[in-house]
Design a protein around this motif. Structure first.
Motif, PDB file in Angstrom:
ATOM      1  N   PHE A  11       0.782  -1.190   0.028  1.00  8.90           N
ATOM      2  CA  PHE A  11      -0.007  -0.040   0.011  1.00  8.90           C
ATOM      3  C   PHE A  11       0.766   1.282  -0.025  1.00  8.90           C
ATOM      4  O   PHE A  11       0.797   1.928  -0.863  1.00  8.90           O
ATOM      5  CB  PHE A  11      -1.030   0.174   1.041  1.00  8.90           C
ATOM      6  N   VAL A  31      12.393  -3.905  -4.177  1.00  7.41           N
ATOM      7  CA  VAL A  31      12.481  -5.531  -3.854  1.00  7.41           C
ATOM      8  C   VAL A  31      11.065  -5.797  -2.777  1.00  7.41           C
ATOM      9  O   VAL A  31      11.126  -5.009  -1.993  1.00  7.41           O
ATOM     10  CB  VAL A  31      13.645  -5.632  -2.916  1.00  7.41           C
ATOM     11  N   LYS A  33       8.570  -9.123  -1.776  1.00  6.73           N
ATOM     12  CA  LYS A  33       8.432 -10.631  -1.774  1.00  6.73           C
ATOM     13  C   LYS A  33       7.175 -10.866  -2.484  1.00  6.73           C
ATOM     14  O   LYS A  33       6.788 -12.173  -2.729  1.00  6.73           O
ATOM     15  CB  LYS A  33       8.248 -11.026  -0.065  1.00  6.73           C
ATOM     16  N   GLY A  57      11.810 -10.577  -4.031  1.00 12.74           N
ATOM     17  CA  GLY A  57      12.818 -11.126  -3.298  1.00 12.74           C
ATOM     18  C   GLY A  57      12.326 -10.740  -1.841  1.00 12.74           C
ATOM     19  O   GLY A  57      11.391  -9.894  -1.368  1.00 12.74           O
ATOM     20  N   ILE A  59      13.671  -9.561   2.278  1.00 14.91           N
ATOM     21  CA  ILE A  59      14.342  -8.762   2.793  1.00 14.91           C
ATOM     22  C   ILE A  59      15.305  -9.732   3.705  1.00 14.91           C
ATOM     23  O   ILE A  59      16.462  -9.253   4.167  1.00 14.91           O
ATOM     24  CB  ILE A  59      13.925  -7.762   3.526  1.00 14.91           C
ATOM     25  N   ALA A  82       7.055  -5.464   5.592  1.00 13.07           N
ATOM     26  CA  ALA A  82       6.768  -5.617   6.702  1.00 13.07           C
ATOM     27  C   ALA A  82       5.514  -6.450   6.589  1.00 13.07           C
ATOM     28  O   ALA A  82       4.715  -6.217   5.720  1.00 13.07           O
ATOM     29  CB  ALA A  82       6.388  -4.475   7.572  1.00 13.07           C
ATOM     30  N   THR A  99       9.537 -11.682   9.088  1.00 15.09           N
ATOM     31  CA  THR A  99       9.836 -10.495   8.336  1.00 15.09           C
ATOM     32  C   THR A  99      10.304  -9.317   9.135  1.00 15.09           C
ATOM     33  O   THR A  99      11.436  -8.543   8.772  1.00 15.09           O
ATOM     34  CB  THR A  99       8.629 -10.303   7.367  1.00 15.09           C
ATOM     35  N   SER A 132       8.287   3.199  10.130  1.00 15.31           N
ATOM     36  CA  SER A 132       7.625   2.533  11.332  1.00 15.31           C
ATOM     37  C   SER A 132       6.284   3.022  11.719  1.00 15.31           C
ATOM     38  O   SER A 132       5.887   3.934  10.993  1.00 15.31           O
ATOM     39  CB  SER A 132       8.663   2.402  12.470  1.00 15.31           C
ATOM     40  N   THR A 133       5.935   2.821  12.688  1.00 14.52           N
ATOM     41  CA  THR A 133       4.638   2.977  13.186  1.00 14.52           C
ATOM     42  C   THR A 133       4.376   3.744  14.466  1.00 14.52           C
ATOM     43  O   THR A 133       5.269   3.603  15.338  1.00 14.52           O
ATOM     44  CB  THR A 133       3.604   1.738  13.152  1.00 14.52           C
ATOM     45  N   TYR A 159       2.456  -7.460  16.244  1.00 16.24           N
ATOM     46  CA  TYR A 159       2.509  -6.628  15.347  1.00 16.24           C
ATOM     47  C   TYR A 159       3.380  -5.415  15.817  1.00 16.24           C
ATOM     48  O   TYR A 159       4.551  -5.319  15.199  1.00 16.24           O
ATOM     49  CB  TYR A 159       1.694  -6.224  14.447  1.00 16.24           C
ATOM     50  N   LYS A 163       7.549  -4.453  15.093  1.00 21.57           N
ATOM     51  CA  LYS A 163       7.875  -3.281  14.739  1.00 21.57           C
ATOM     52  C   LYS A 163       8.763  -2.548  15.731  1.00 21.57           C
ATOM     53  O   LYS A 163       9.895  -2.000  15.249  1.00 21.57           O
ATOM     54  CB  LYS A 163       6.936  -2.167  14.413  1.00 21.57           C
ATOM     55  N   SER A 187       1.301   7.640  11.758  1.00 26.27           N
ATOM     56  CA  SER A 187       0.098   7.166  12.347  1.00 26.27           C
ATOM     57  C   SER A 187      -0.774   6.596  11.297  1.00 26.27           C
ATOM     58  O   SER A 187      -0.040   6.275   9.950  1.00 26.27           O
ATOM     59  CB  SER A 187      -0.748   8.545  12.766  1.00 26.27           C
TER      60      SER A 187
END
Ligand code: NAD
Ligand code: DAU
Length: 361
Positions: A11, A31, A33, A57, A59, A82, A99, A132-133, A159, A163, A187
């Motif tokens: 996304f 790259v 997967k 591929g 990571i 991720a 992952t 990141s988140t 999750y 992270k 966010s």
């Protein structure tokens, strides 16, 4: 010059690649997967464009990464790859550990070896940006101040814990090895190419299909929403001007309870694509069992990126959500194609046994 992006068929990654190449001729090595969440259709408009090189591929595949880095010599790596869906992490955390933690570690190792072998000018210019988140900071009460970069990490789901671990690894590679890293903690995003397992696209897609609109618990959990292209512009800005080793919180000051989001989407659909029977889409709202350990509130204090880097979002929630609903209405083929057999299995696992406590608000 070249950029290496991981997870660029998902996304946010695909929005980033599209926006990057709309504004620059710098080549992107992408790259990905291609898990259930990766979709090359998102990048269909780049077919035949030599500036975009796609490589399927993992990571976690250090030797693949090493050879791609040696071959293409990027000046930066942007890590989007991720497992990203909280509910999936609750039903099966293994892939998230693999992952988000082991994969990020292997990527960091490959990047460290590549960076260490560069000449001093290239070494100084190089950047590793980790996406990141805000979920790493845990959950806020109604009256807590929004998350700032100095908040303690208190992840609550597999999750967010995975992270958080990846953020710590990135930080450690800067402090221990001097790797020039940047981290962004953003966010909730919404916009085009959002997989319809996440709240906003799920509501749009289910509403049109005449299906229930599942609201977890009381629907009063709060999320802070940012249009995906604003997240992409923040990442570009941090890549360009962020201080090494720093983290930047990214958000648009748009806190909203889930139920309000669902009502907003329903109202837009009532306006843009009314139901054949003339009834409002909100009649389809169904309360279902809450997410275990559901974080009550997220909110981002974005003052650091605004003040230090001069970044601001271009969209308000009103303009962004209207564009998003319109995009889904205009792209039924994309929706149909991502609703594969695997996706349908997931929906029945997640919602099939969920008890509907109330229906038709
Ligand atoms: P997504 O699930 O839509 O996309 C993830 C992409 O990564 C997919 O294309 C998938 O195929 C790829 N991928 C998964 N495992 C991989 C692996 N081992 N190797 C290579 N590629 C792999 O996720 P998204 O919503 O686009 O999120 C992108 C990043 O942004 C994630 O790191 C996520 O934690 C972070 N983030 C997301 C949000 C949000 O609201 N969606 C907000 C803040 C941060
Ligand atoms: O905050 C950033 C995070 O936002 C990202 O790190 C994650 O990758 C991304 O998936 C997102 O996580 P959330 O769990 O907040 O997003 P999701 O769309 O799954 O859920 C948003 C809110 O809506 C959350 O409070 C749960 C609720 N929800 C979700 C679904 C799928 C429902 O009420 N019903 C649903 O069917």
């Amino acid at each position: 010059m070249t950029l290496l992006v991981t997870g660029g068929a998902g996304f946010i990654g695909s929005n980033f690649v599209l926006d990057w190449l709309a504004g620059s001729d710098e080549r992107v090595i992408n790259v990905d997967k291609l898990t259930y969440a990766g979709n090359l259709q998102n990048l269909a408009s780049l077919a035949g464009d030599a500036r975009h090189v796609f490589v399927q591929g993992d990571i976690g595949d250090a030797s693949l990464l090493a050879s791609l880095l040696a071959q293409h010599q990027p000046r930066a790596v942007v890590n989007f790859a991720a497992e990203s869906h909280v509910d999936r992490s609750i039903l099966g955390p293994g892939e998230f550990i693999q992952t988000n933690i082991v994969g990020t570690f292997n990527l960091l190792e490959a990047v460290r070896a590549y960076w260490g072998g560069r000449d001093s000018k290239a070494k100084t210019a190089f950047r590793f940006l980790h996406v990141s988140t805000d979920e790493v900071y845990g959950s806020l009460s109604k009256t807590d101040p929004a998350f700032s970069e100095t908040n303690r990490y208190e992840p609550n789901s597999p999750y967010s814990a995975s992270k958080a671990a990846s953020d710590h690894l990135v930080r450690a590679y800067h402090h221990t090895y001097g790797l020039p890293v940047l981290t962004t903690n953003c966010s909730n995003n919404y916009g085009p190419f959002h997989f319809p397992e996440k709240l906003i696209p799920l509501i749009i897609v289910n509403a049109q299909a005449g299906k229930p609109l599942p609201v977890y618990g009381d629907g009063q959990q709060i999320r802070d929403w940012l249009y995906v292209k604003d997240h992409c512009s923040a990442i570009r800005r941090v890549l360009e001007a962020g201080s090494l080793g720093e983290t930047y919180n990214v958000g648009g000051w748009n806190e909203k309870p889930n139920l309000e989001i669902v009502h907003t989407v329903c109202a837009l659909l009532d306006e843009l694509r009314p139901r054949a029977d003339g009834k409002p889409y909100k009649d389809q709202i169904t309360y279902v069992t809450d997410r275990p350990g559901h974080d009550r509130r997220y909110a981002i204090d974005a003052s650091k990126i605004e003040k230090e880097l001069g970044w601001k979002p271009a969209e308000t929630f009103d303009t962004g959500i209207r564009k998003t609903v319109q995009w889904y209405l205009e792209n039924p083929d994309w929706v149909a194609s991502v609703q594969s057999g695997g996706y349908r299995d997931w929906v029945s696992k997640q919602y099939g046994e969920a008890s509907a406590e109330t229906t038709h608000l």
